[in-house]
Design a protein around this motif. Structure first.
Motif, short mmCIF file in Angstrom:
data_model
loop_
_atom_site.label_atom_id
_atom_site.label_comp_id
_atom_site.label_asym_id
_atom_site.label_seq_id
_atom_site.Cartn_x
_atom_site.Cartn_y
_atom_site.Cartn_z
N ARG A 131 0.82 -1.21 0.00
CA ARG A 131 0.00 0.00 0.00
C ARG A 131 0.85 1.26 0.00
O ARG A 131 0.55 2.24 -0.68
CB ARG A 131 -0.92 -0.01 1.23
N GLU A 132 1.92 1.26 0.79
CA GLU A 132 2.79 2.45 0.83
C GLU A 132 3.43 2.70 -0.54
O GLU A 132 3.59 3.84 -0.95
CB GLU A 132 3.87 2.27 1.89
N GLY A 133 3.81 1.63 -1.24
CA GLY A 133 4.36 1.82 -2.58
C GLY A 133 3.34 2.40 -3.53
O GLY A 133 3.65 3.28 -4.34
N ASP A 134 2.09 1.92 -3.43
CA ASP A 134 1.02 2.50 -4.28
C ASP A 134 0.80 3.96 -3.96
O ASP A 134 0.60 4.78 -4.86
CB ASP A 134 -0.28 1.71 -4.07
N LEU A 135 0.84 4.30 -2.67
CA LEU A 135 0.66 5.72 -2.29
C LEU A 135 1.79 6.58 -2.82
O LEU A 135 1.58 7.71 -3.28
CB LEU A 135 0.59 5.84 -0.76
N ALA A 192 6.49 17.86 -0.75
CA ALA A 192 6.68 17.39 0.62
C ALA A 192 5.96 16.07 0.86
O ALA A 192 6.48 15.16 1.52
CB ALA A 192 6.21 18.46 1.60
N ARG A 193 4.75 15.94 0.30
CA ARG A 193 4.01 14.68 0.48
C ARG A 193 4.74 13.52 -0.17
O ARG A 193 4.78 12.40 0.36
CB ARG A 193 2.61 14.81 -0.12
N LEU A 194 5.30 13.76 -1.36
CA LEU A 194 6.03 12.70 -2.05
C LEU A 194 7.22 12.25 -1.22
O LEU A 194 7.48 11.06 -1.06
CB LEU A 194 6.46 13.20 -3.43
N ALA A 222 9.77 8.43 2.72
CA ALA A 222 10.30 8.16 4.05
C ALA A 222 9.48 7.09 4.77
O ALA A 222 10.02 6.21 5.44
CB ALA A 222 10.33 9.45 4.87
N ARG A 223 8.16 7.18 4.61
CA ARG A 223 7.31 6.16 5.26
C ARG A 223 7.59 4.77 4.68
O ARG A 223 7.59 3.77 5.40
CB ARG A 223 5.83 6.51 5.08
N LEU A 224 7.80 4.71 3.36
CA LEU A 224 8.05 3.41 2.73
C LEU A 224 9.34 2.81 3.26
O LEU A 224 9.42 1.61 3.59
CB LEU A 224 8.10 3.59 1.21
N ARG A 225 10.40 3.64 3.36
CA ARG A 225 11.66 3.12 3.90
C ARG A 225 11.49 2.68 5.35
O ARG A 225 12.02 1.63 5.77
CB ARG A 225 12.73 4.21 3.80
N ALA A 226 10.78 3.50 6.14
CA ALA A 226 10.59 3.15 7.54
C ALA A 226 9.81 1.85 7.69
O ALA A 226 10.11 1.01 8.54
CB ALA A 226 9.88 4.29 8.26
N ALA A 227 8.79 1.67 6.84
CA ALA A 227 7.99 0.44 6.92
C ALA A 227 8.84 -0.79 6.59
O ALA A 227 8.72 -1.84 7.22
CB ALA A 227 6.79 0.55 5.98
N PHE A 228 9.73 -0.65 5.58
CA PHE A 228 10.57 -1.80 5.22
C PHE A 228 11.59 -2.08 6.32
O PHE A 228 11.87 -3.25 6.65
CB PHE A 228 11.27 -1.51 3.89
N LEU A 253 13.35 -7.11 -3.14
CA LEU A 253 12.39 -6.06 -2.76
C LEU A 253 13.11 -4.85 -2.20
O LEU A 253 12.74 -3.71 -2.49
CB LEU A 253 11.41 -6.62 -1.72
N ALA A 254 14.18 -5.07 -1.41
CA ALA A 254 14.93 -3.94 -0.87
C ALA A 254 15.55 -3.10 -1.99
O ALA A 254 15.49 -1.87 -1.97
CB ALA A 254 16.02 -4.45 0.08
N GLY A 255 16.11 -3.79 -2.99
CA GLY A 255 16.68 -3.05 -4.10
C GLY A 255 15.64 -2.29 -4.90
O GLY A 255 15.83 -1.12 -5.27
N ALA A 256 14.50 -2.95 -5.16
CA ALA A 256 13.43 -2.27 -5.90
C ALA A 256 12.87 -1.09 -5.11
O ALA A 256 12.54 -0.05 -5.67
CB ALA A 256 12.32 -3.26 -6.23
N LEU A 257 12.78 -1.28 -3.80
CA LEU A 257 12.27 -0.18 -2.96
C LEU A 257 13.20 1.03 -3.00
O LEU A 257 12.77 2.17 -3.15
CB LEU A 257 12.09 -0.69 -1.53
N GLU A 258 14.48 0.78 -2.85
CA GLU A 258 15.43 1.90 -2.88
C GLU A 258 15.42 2.59 -4.23
O GLU A 258 15.52 3.81 -4.33
CB GLU A 258 16.84 1.38 -2.56
N GLU A 259 15.28 1.82 -5.30
CA GLU A 259 15.22 2.44 -6.63
C GLU A 259 13.95 3.27 -6.78
O GLU A 259 13.97 4.37 -7.35
CB GLU A 259 15.26 1.34 -7.70
N LEU A 260 12.85 2.77 -6.25
CA LEU A 260 11.58 3.52 -6.34
C LEU A 260 11.66 4.82 -5.54
O LEU A 260 11.27 5.88 -6.03
CB LEU A 260 10.43 2.65 -5.81
N VAL A 261 12.18 4.74 -4.33
CA VAL A 261 12.28 5.96 -3.51
C VAL A 261 13.26 6.94 -4.15
O VAL A 261 13.03 8.15 -4.18
CB VAL A 261 12.71 5.59 -2.09
#
Length: 548
Positions: A58-62, A83-85, A90-96, A116-124
């Motif tokens: 959900r956080e990734g979708d947001l 700022a929201r983006l 930040a919330r996505l990183r904190a959740a992971f 997933l960690a690599g994809a998350l960091e690339e997305l952020v």
């Protein structure tokens, strides 16, 4: 067994039976303990991990949604959206990080989670790059070429993250199924062993073992079904198991966890709805206050600019009257019309100034009925109209005589004008005073046609009028005069036809609470609306309550 007596044989059989029952009981206890520990690991490790992965999804979708909104050329609040983006990233990183920190001690991350960690960091990182481009080129500036590059990178990263999170979810669900299969395998193994032992002690032990197996399988099935529903996003997922045994306690623990999740979700949704509603109401009230402030300044300026030439017209009228009056009947009639028009303009200016003028309250205690009688004696009532006075409050009441007198005069004058313009010039006007359990009432009623139903929602708004003359501030001034004193005005039907306006004030013991709400009521009464509506009136019934 030869030489052994029957009683000894029976005793030995019972002893062996007791031994077998005791061994079976020990075995059942050990098996249940093993199943409980295995299932506890399933509930403690795998199911929360599924919930955390769903939260990461959900956080990734947001985050992707906030990035998409950032490129909307019609959007507003560019800095806020940037700022929201960044907050979403930040919330996505904190959740992971929280997900990994809750992994059992000694457990190594799965390959899917590394991906997933690599994809998350690339997305952020892609989202932050997009935010930096937007921050350097805020709206309404056109988007630079690098925006397209950053946006494509974000789309690729979002697609990769979506694949990675789905792979992680699939892997975690596979681990849940594997552990569940292991639990069921343990249960079946224990059941098989137990069945061999229970064959020695008879049908009773066999029935008990089968019942235990059925209970375990039912509990596990309920837990599995509830876990799948909860993982799919159903907050109402429950096992429905009671806490009679280990499976029931595990089901009860799962139900408690699901209930807490659902409760927290409901609280969050309610808080979001309340804060959104409060923000919209504050924005609407601020807009109305600004419009009312502009209107007040405009009315004060217009009244001042009109009063000066009106004074010159009045002086000229008096000079003409002293010179021409009595010499010509047509001229006398023209002078009468001029005098009435000047008086009408002067009353309009006074209404405008009264509405925009801020006067401090000056309440004092005095008997209400004698004051009303004295005040009515100062009003000009045509002989064709009967003024009926009904007294019910002889004791002292605390009120502002200027404000209440202004409201009473407006209502009586309105009643007289209605009887004059919409009737035959005659009729009755009732002025009643009454004390109830929680307030003092002063009512003005007439025998006219009343107020039309379609006008009930707007009759107390500023600048509303059903007449072809005047500015429509009379009833708005009445409402504000009562609100400032902690009271209100109500409009109802008069029995037999006509309208009844009831002014009410709180009793002395309720005055403190009413004064506490006075500022809010006053703001609400002055911000009801600014549109001018002209229409005819007929019978109606209305109650206006500003919350006093």
């Amino acid at each position: 067994m030869r030489g052994v007596s029957l009683p000894a044989r029976v005793s030995l059989a019972f002893a062996l039976l007791a031994l077998l029952v005791g061994a079976a009981a020990l075995f059942v206890h050990a098996a249940a303990k093993d199943v409980e520990e295995t299932f506890a690991r399933l509930t403690r490790e795998s199911l929360p991990a599924l919930g955390r992965l769903e939260a990461l999804h959900r956080e990734g979708d947001l985050l992707a949604l906030e990035a998409e909104r950032l490129g909307d050329p019609k959007g507003r609040g560019g800095e806020e959206r940037v700022a929201r983006l960044r907050e979403a990233g930040a919330r996505l990183r904190a959740a992971f990080a929280n997900h990994r920190s809750l992994r059992p001690n000694g457990a190594t991350p799965a390959a899917e989670e590394d991906a997933l960690a690599g994809a998350l960091e690339e997305l952020v990182s892609a989202a932050e790059s997009l935010a930096r481009v937007r921050a350097r080129h805020p709206l309404p500036a056109p988007l630079p070429p690098e925006w397209s590059t950053a946006q494509k990178r974000l789309l690729r990263a979002a697609a990769a993250y979506d694949r990675a999170i789905h792979a992680a979810l699939a892997a975690e669900r596979g681990r849940v199924r594997t552990r569940r299969a292991a639990v069921e395998g343990r249960v079946r193994a224990h059941a098989t062993t137990l069945l061999g032992g229970l064959l020695l002690v008879g049908a009773l032990a066999l029935g008990l073992g089968l019942a235990t197996v059925r209970r375990l399988r039912f509990g596990l099935g309920q837990l599995e079904h509830a876990a799948e529903r909860l993982g799919a996003g159903d907050p109402a997922a429950r096992t429905g198991l009671d806490a009679r045994d280990e499976v029931g306690r595990a089901g009860a623990a799962f139900d408690g966890m699901a209930g807490r999740i659902a409760g927290r979700q409901a609280v969050l949704e309610r808080e979001v709805a309340e804060r959104t509603s409060a923000l919209a109401e504050a924005e609407r009230e601020l807009l109305q206050q600004e419009r009312m402030a502009v209107l007040g300044r405009l009315l004060a300026t217009v009244s001042h600019e009109i009063r000066n030439p009106l004074a010159a017209i009045g002086n000229s009228y008096h000079l003409l009257e002293a010179t021409v009056r009595g010499h010509d009947e047509a001229a006398d009639r023209a002078l009468d019309r001029i005098g009435r028009s000047i008086a009408r303009c002067d009353r309009i200016i006074e209404e405008l100034l009264d509405f925009t003028r801020e006067r401090p309250l000056a309440p004092r205690e005095q008997p209400l009925d004698p004051w009303v009688d004295e005040f009515l004696a100062t009003l000009d009532v045509p002989p064709s109209v009967e003024l009926v006075r009904e007294r019910g409050v002889p004791e002292p009441v605390r009120f502002d005589t200027l404000r209440l007198g202004q409201a009473l005069a407006n209502l009586v004058q309105n009643a007289l004008q209605v009887l004059e313009t919409e009737g035959d010039g005659g009729g009755r006007v009732f002025v009643r005073t009454r004390r109830t359990a929680d307030r003092i009432e002063l009512a003005v009623a007439d025998t006219g046609p009343g107020i039309a139903p379609e006008l009930r929602e707007t009759v107390f708004e500023p600048l509303f009028s059903t007449k072809t003359y005047g500015v429509g501030l009379g009833l708005a001034i009445v409402a504000r005069a009562l609100h400032d004193q902690g009271g209100d005005v109500e409009l109802t039907d008069e029995p037999g036809g006509g309208a009844c306006f009831t002014l009410w004030l709180p009793l002395p013991e309720d005055a403190g609470a009413s004064r506490a709400a006075r500022t809010r009521q006053r703001r609400s009464s002055r911000a009801k609306g600014l549109g001018i509506r002209l229409s005819s009136a007929s019978s109606a019934a209305l109650t206006v309550d500003s919350g006093a």
